[in-house]
Design an enzyme around this catalytic site. Structure first.
Site: not given
Ligand code: ARG
Length: 368
Positions: A66, A69, A232, A237
């Site tokens: 992560c 954090r 969030w 991602e």
């Molecule tokens: N990578 C994952 C997704 O695209 C989520 C992982 C957690 N991500 C976060 N920003 N807490 O769904």
């Protein structure tokens, strides 16, 4: 000085004592000696809500994958260890989703449920992936196995769009039941581009909250198999992986077409241009909707700040570099030039085996 030892020190007890020592030291809570003596004497520990809360926060702090954090101390932990019935679990998950969304001002939240509870979905909000006879997938290919699992559990299937929200399979009290998320619990953002209406017209969307629900929380030698948690999103991602990867939504060709790019030669770097504009669009859309989202420059700068904060607290930061660097323009961020040791410390999370990979005698899937 030391309390009488009536029990041999098992591995779990050592973990319990280590955790209590950490808890008292980090939170400046008095009474450590008595608490340690009690656990040594009885050979048993029930975590208090305050201990559970701190343990969950430290599990986040220790998450080597992560990059976000820095706010680990702000995690809101809901102690629901008395809840084991699927229907009750579902109602608490709804309040988790609504409270964590918080009108877009997302709050990092975790709900810890009782023994025997598990959510089969890997995240609370997921899009279906429907395998077609020709081998293609409508929706999110990553969720094709989950989608088939839910069908086997009795789900009739959704309307068949690329963004059908899956029902939740909740296991508890020895049975599994399916539940449907109402739209106000599964908030989504429609993806629009600030200047390109063709890109906006692609009809892309993503859910506002990433709520991880397939990790076991491990604190003080105790494991919690249902402890869904969210922060969030970071825009890469969604825009550089979920919507862009060839084995996910594979949308770069469609985005390039919307942008009018010449995709006949890879050396025009049309993929990189499409990737960039898709990232611009996701940030723009979340900002317009008032839904909190990080960007890779901001979050990596924050990570450096987190490292400094941890150093001042006398702790080493463990991390997996390949997870911290963003999947676009990684060398523009400060983590590019850093290196980390990827040691796993506890409290922490471990990924569960998907339930469709495990034979589970005694759990009847059709009782709901
Ligand atoms: N990578 C994952 C997704 O695209 C989520 C992982 C957690 N991500 C976060 N920003 N807490 O769904």
């Amino acid at each position: 000085m030391s309390a009488p030892r009536s029990h041999p020190t098992s591995a779990a007890q050592t973990e319990a004592l280590d955790f209590l020592t950490l808890y008292h030291a980090e939170t400046s809570t008095p009474g450590m000696r008595a608490r340690l003596a009690e656990v040594r004497r009885t050979g048993h520990m029930h975590l208090s809500t305050a201990e559970l809360t701190h343990g969950a926060r430290v599990a986040w702090r220790n998450s080597t994958r992560c990059v976000g954090r820095l706010p680990w101390k702000t995690l809101d932990v809901r102690d629901l260890r008395h809840v084991t019935e699927p229907e009750e679990v579902f109602l608490h998950l709804l309040s988790h989703l609504r409270g964590a969304f918080n009108g877009g001002r997302i709050r990092p939240t975790m709900s810890v449920f009782g023994p025997g509870v598990r959510v089969h979905n890997d995240q609370l909000i997921r899009y279906a992936g429907y395998r077609q006879p020709d081998g293609t997938v409508i929706g999110d290919p990553q969720n094709a196995d989950l989608t088939e699992h839910l069908r086997r559990l009795g789900w009739a299937g959704g309307p068949g769009t690329a963004f059908d929200i899956l029902p939740l399979a909740i296991e508890g009290a020895g049975r599994v039941a399916l539940f449907h998320l109402p739209p106000d619990a599964a908030q989504e953002v429609v993806i629009t581009h600030p200047t390109n209406p063709e890109l906006s017209a692609l009809g892309l969307r993503w859910h506002a909250l990433p709520v991880i629900s397939n990790m076991t929380l491990d604190i003080a030698g105790q494991t919690f198999s249902c402890a869904p948690f969210n922060g969030w999103y970071l825009q890469t991602e969604i825009a550089a992986r979920n919507l862009a990867d060839e084995e996910r939504y594979n949308l770069l060709p469609a985005v390039a077409a919307a942008l009018g790019l010449d995709s006949s030669s890879r050396r025009s770097l049309w993929q990189d241009r499409a990737l960039l504009e898709l990232n611009v669009a996701v940030l723009h859309a979340f900002d317009q909707a008032g839904v909190r989202i990080a960007d890779h420059h901001g979050v990596t700068a924050q990570f450096v700040h987190f490292e400094e904060q941890e150093r001042r607290a006398g702790r080493a930061v463990r991390a997996r570099w390949s997870w911290l660097i963003p999947p676009m323009s990684p060398a523009t961020t400060p983590v590019w030039r850093r290196s980390y040791r990827s040691v796993e410390e506890r409290p922490n999370f471990t990924v569960q085996t998907p339930p469709w990979h495990v034979a589970r005698p005694g759990v009847c899937p059709f009782h709901s």
